[in-house]
Design a protein around this motif. Sequence first.
Motif, PDB file in Angstrom:
ATOM      1  N   ASP A 163     -26.076  -9.201   7.946  1.00  0.00           N
ATOM      2  CA  ASP A 163     -25.230  -9.180   9.349  1.00  0.00           C
ATOM      3  C   ASP A 163     -25.131  -7.431   9.361  1.00  0.00           C
ATOM      4  OD1 ASP A 163     -24.441 -11.943   9.426  1.00  0.00           O
ATOM      5  OD2 ASP A 163     -22.928 -11.753   7.502  1.00  0.00           O
ATOM      6  N   LYS A 164     -25.970  -6.754   8.773  1.00  0.00           N
ATOM      7  CA  LYS A 164     -25.873  -5.229   9.092  1.00  0.00           C
ATOM      8  C   LYS A 164     -26.674  -5.006  10.324  1.00  0.00           C
ATOM      9  CE  LYS A 164     -24.174  -4.459   4.966  1.00  0.00           C
ATOM     10  NZ  LYS A 164     -22.828  -4.013   4.690  1.00  0.00           N
ATOM     11  N   LYS A 165     -26.494  -3.717  10.758  1.00  0.00           N
ATOM     12  CA  LYS A 165     -27.005  -3.196  12.070  1.00  0.00           C
ATOM     13  C   LYS A 165     -27.784  -2.032  11.794  1.00  0.00           C
ATOM     14  CE  LYS A 165     -23.777  -4.981  15.690  1.00  0.00           C
ATOM     15  NZ  LYS A 165     -22.862  -5.621  14.849  1.00  0.00           N
ATOM     16  N   ASP A 166     -28.832  -1.759  12.447  1.00  0.00           N
ATOM     17  CA  ASP A 166     -29.808  -0.701  12.563  1.00  0.00           C
ATOM     18  C   ASP A 166     -30.150  -0.052  11.112  1.00  0.00           C
ATOM     19  OD1 ASP A 166     -29.384  -0.909  15.302  1.00  0.00           O
ATOM     20  OD2 ASP A 166     -27.552   0.475  15.364  1.00  0.00           O
ATOM     21  N   LEU A 167     -30.739  -0.874  10.223  1.00  0.00           N
ATOM     22  CA  LEU A 167     -31.170  -0.214   9.091  1.00  0.00           C
ATOM     23  C   LEU A 167     -32.341   0.294   9.111  1.00  0.00           C
ATOM     24  CD1 LEU A 167     -29.831  -3.189   6.607  1.00  0.00           C
ATOM     25  CD2 LEU A 167     -28.703  -0.946   7.178  1.00  0.00           C
TER      26      LEU A 167
END
Length: 430
Positions: free
Chosen positions: A229-233
Amino acid sequence: MNWKEIYQQKITTAEEAIKHIQNGQRVAVSHAAGVPQVCIKALCNSSDKFKDVEIYHMLCLGDGEYMYPEKASNFRHITNFVGANSRKAIEENRADFFPAFFHEVPAMIRNKTLKIDVALVQVSEPDENGYCSFGISCDYTKPAAECAPLVIAEVNKQMPYIGGDNLIHVSDLDYIVETDYAPYTLPAAKIGNVEQAIGKNCANLVPNGATLQLGIGAIPDAVLLFLKDKKDLGIHTEMFSDGVMELVKSGVVNGKMKTLHPGKMLATFLMGSKALYDFVDHNPDVEMYPVDYVNNPSVIAQNDNMISINSCIEVDLMGQVVSESIGDRQFSGVGGQVDYVRGASLSKGGKSIMAMPSTARGGASSRIVTRIADGAAVTTSRNEVDYVVTEYGIAHLKGKTLRQRAEALISIAHPDFRDDLLTFYRKKFG
Ligand code: COA
């Protein structure tokens, strides 16, 4: 002469190529899954022709035949990382371990502290300009091939072609052995409830836009499961495996926010499945660099929000981290652990995490201990440790007193061991 003619002139068989290795010389072999399997087999098949040949090889995948007891007078393995197939040879004094930060190995090769006479490497087929790629093993392999007076290369049709600073021209190879086999792969790690809980706790420390370093095994794979569910790693890591590929495919890893090499995934070696090797082959978003670049703390630190996640064997109540030995038994090596702890510490917004199950030996011992085991080597010092994570929670140690560290660590120890730890704590801190 064009490169194709040069290439043709250098082709030979593995049996002929290895005849150029002389007794007493030191041979550097491609790291990890990059093992040049055909030449190593040829070397082992004619072991009686060799005496006191030293083989520098970090993590050695495969059966490690050259380390077998009956070959002890022919070959001697030296390494700065012990793996499953070299552990016995080290314990029985048929092989030698030297402590060294991974990022310092290329400098040691260049300045001859670790003198290399022969580089025995595996590379991809040449591109249209005659450059082969070191593929999944760039690390110390490329520096060794640049420094060694003799370079024997297996040109393997199945070695992925990966760019970055990962290429060598055919004119720089002395002997070419053409091969066609699948490089070693790694089975997926088994992720149980404990690893899942650790993965979840670690994921809570990862902000959107972070750049990640993850090691190998069940814990890093479990962390990746909880990053969906994280973004832009982004990825700047010593190595990565299949889990990262899944996050790229789902759009979570895109490198958009990286402050160094934006959009690119950087590593120095790779180990995983055939699907991973197909994914990285000719993939412009994946770049491999020698380990003195990728693992250099001052390079790592140029990534803002750098999060490093590594594992360890035990941590004492002061925060001393033992990651490479079980008592005085050398179990692995420092690898890139301290390189990334330091890089993350220097990075704006960076954090370094030591993630481990709270117990070992099937629950028989606590990994959070009052004193490290007799003879154990401290890998990450108490001055450098930042976060420690178990399945029971997160202990943030940086900036904390010894008393606060002990309290934080006891709170994430396995409940079965907390009383013993508390008895020690009360005696020490009143
Ligand atoms: N006391 C006794 N035995 C212990 C122990 C302890 N405190 N901690 C671990 N062990 C035993 C385990 O029981 C296990 O034994 P088994 O193989 O018989 O089951 C063995 O040691 C391995 O432990 P485990 O935690 O399962 O290993 P792992 O594969 O998860 O690897 C490290 C953990 C710490 C060895 C590994 O991460 C490492 O080498 N780290 C240092 C280098 C590094 O961080 N590299 C990453 C940079 S990219």
